[in-house]
Design a protein around this motif. Sequence first.
Motif, PDB file in Angstrom:
ATOM      1  N   ASP A  32      -1.748  11.661  -3.894  1.00 43.90           N
ATOM      2  CA  ASP A  32      -0.736  11.868  -4.863  1.00 43.90           C
ATOM      3  C   ASP A  32       0.653  10.887  -4.693  1.00 43.90           C
ATOM      4  O   ASP A  32       1.368  10.481  -5.482  1.00 43.90           O
ATOM      5  N   LEU A  33       0.132   9.899  -3.634  1.00 42.45           N
ATOM      6  CA  LEU A  33       1.369   8.908  -3.498  1.00 42.45           C
ATOM      7  C   LEU A  33       1.117   7.686  -3.971  1.00 42.45           C
ATOM      8  O   LEU A  33      -0.023   7.122  -4.107  1.00 42.45           O
ATOM      9  N   PRO A  34       2.145   6.920  -4.664  1.00 43.36           N
ATOM     10  CA  PRO A  34       1.753   5.381  -5.098  1.00 43.36           C
ATOM     11  C   PRO A  34       1.871   4.510  -4.031  1.00 43.36           C
ATOM     12  O   PRO A  34       1.852   4.850  -2.699  1.00 43.36           O
ATOM     13  N   ALA A  35       1.282   3.298  -4.368  1.00 39.77           N
ATOM     14  CA  ALA A  35       0.832   2.227  -3.324  1.00 39.77           C
ATOM     15  C   ALA A  35       2.097   2.247  -2.644  1.00 39.77           C
ATOM     16  O   ALA A  35       1.795   2.117  -1.220  1.00 39.77           O
ATOM     17  N   PRO A  36       3.482   1.811  -2.849  1.00 42.17           N
ATOM     18  CA  PRO A  36       4.620   1.839  -1.969  1.00 42.17           C
ATOM     19  C   PRO A  36       4.684   3.082  -0.966  1.00 42.17           C
ATOM     20  O   PRO A  36       4.900   2.627   0.209  1.00 42.17           O
ATOM     21  N   GLY A  37       4.477   4.281  -1.551  1.00 40.42           N
ATOM     22  CA  GLY A  37       4.570   5.281  -0.472  1.00 40.42           C
ATOM     23  C   GLY A  37       3.308   5.379   0.490  1.00 40.42           C
ATOM     24  O   GLY A  37       3.610   5.878   1.721  1.00 40.42           O
ATOM     25  N   LEU A  38       2.251   4.931  -0.086  1.00 44.28           N
ATOM     26  CA  LEU A  38       1.042   5.015   0.958  1.00 44.28           C
ATOM     27  C   LEU A  38       1.441   3.873   2.198  1.00 44.28           C
ATOM     28  O   LEU A  38       0.996   4.100   3.268  1.00 44.28           O
ATOM     29  N   VAL A  39       1.942   2.784   1.849  1.00 45.03           N
ATOM     30  CA  VAL A  39       2.244   1.498   2.645  1.00 45.03           C
ATOM     31  C   VAL A  39       3.367   2.127   3.653  1.00 45.03           C
ATOM     32  O   VAL A  39       3.063   2.059   4.968  1.00 45.03           O
ATOM     33  N   GLY A  40       4.395   2.695   2.921  1.00 43.79           N
ATOM     34  CA  GLY A  40       5.377   3.377   3.866  1.00 43.79           C
ATOM     35  C   GLY A  40       4.898   4.258   4.783  1.00 43.79           C
ATOM     36  O   GLY A  40       5.225   4.475   6.099  1.00 43.79           O
ATOM     37  N   GLY A  67      -8.469  -0.947  -3.516  1.00 43.77           N
ATOM     38  CA  GLY A  67      -8.457  -1.177  -4.892  1.00 43.77           C
ATOM     39  C   GLY A  67      -7.222  -1.843  -5.193  1.00 43.77           C
ATOM     40  O   GLY A  67      -7.026  -2.539  -6.436  1.00 43.77           O
ATOM     41  N   CYS A  68      -6.031  -1.383  -4.536  1.00 48.01           N
ATOM     42  CA  CYS A  68      -4.761  -1.699  -5.081  1.00 48.01           C
ATOM     43  C   CYS A  68      -4.071  -2.657  -3.819  1.00 48.01           C
ATOM     44  O   CYS A  68      -2.851  -3.185  -4.212  1.00 48.01           O
ATOM     45  N   VAL A  69      -4.716  -3.273  -3.228  1.00 43.77           N
ATOM     46  CA  VAL A  69      -4.020  -4.088  -1.979  1.00 43.77           C
ATOM     47  C   VAL A  69      -3.637  -5.372  -2.717  1.00 43.77           C
ATOM     48  O   VAL A  69      -2.599  -5.829  -2.272  1.00 43.77           O
ATOM     49  N   LEU A  70      -4.436  -6.131  -3.439  1.00 37.98           N
ATOM     50  CA  LEU A  70      -4.421  -7.242  -4.171  1.00 37.98           C
ATOM     51  C   LEU A  70      -2.902  -7.263  -4.848  1.00 37.98           C
ATOM     52  O   LEU A  70      -2.373  -8.166  -5.202  1.00 37.98           O
ATOM     53  N   GLU A  71      -2.484  -6.079  -5.328  1.00 34.82           N
ATOM     54  CA  GLU A  71      -1.082  -5.833  -6.046  1.00 34.82           C
ATOM     55  C   GLU A  71      -0.082  -5.701  -5.353  1.00 34.82           C
ATOM     56  O   GLU A  71       1.109  -5.421  -5.872  1.00 34.82           O
ATOM     57  N   LEU A  72      -0.281  -5.578  -3.914  1.00 37.28           N
ATOM     58  CA  LEU A  72       0.968  -5.227  -3.254  1.00 37.28           C
ATOM     59  C   LEU A  72       1.839  -6.629  -3.143  1.00 37.28           C
ATOM     60  O   LEU A  72       1.138  -7.711  -3.044  1.00 37.28           O
ATOM     61  N   PRO A  73       3.129  -6.559  -3.089  1.00 38.63           N
ATOM     62  CA  PRO A  73       4.110  -7.674  -2.713  1.00 38.63           C
ATOM     63  C   PRO A  73       3.799  -8.152  -1.322  1.00 38.63           C
ATOM     64  O   PRO A  73       3.457  -7.449  -0.621  1.00 38.63           O
TER      65      PRO A  73
END
Length: 132
Positions: A32-40, A67-73
Amino acid sequence: VHLALLMSSLSLREPPEVLQEVAVQLEHCASDLPAPGLVGAVVALSQLGPWPFEPPPGGPLINALEGCVLELPPGQLSGLALSAATLQHEMPVFWQQVHGGLLACAKDLSPRQMADVFLALATHQMCPVTLL
């Protein structure tokens, strides 16, 4: 995620049962978490350690980022690399994606982010020559 980050910033690492429950709840919410939440969440778990059991928590959170790692800042990507290395995550596909993302944004990394990348490489000891 905010609670786990607050706990880590305040160095609240006891009782172990509470830490275990925080880890379980974060992993349960991974889908349920978006990518920034997962990173946090991964960053928080890495800072709440050392974990007294093997494997350390965070695997489902890190796997959800596939799959979304490449989209992270760059800042989130370097923090994720260091946190995943600290949590001893060993999925080769994940590390290939992280290395590819780091290579793509290498010129945009700040000195601190670059230091995090080198520390992650040293911690995990997966050191592709092209990344260096």
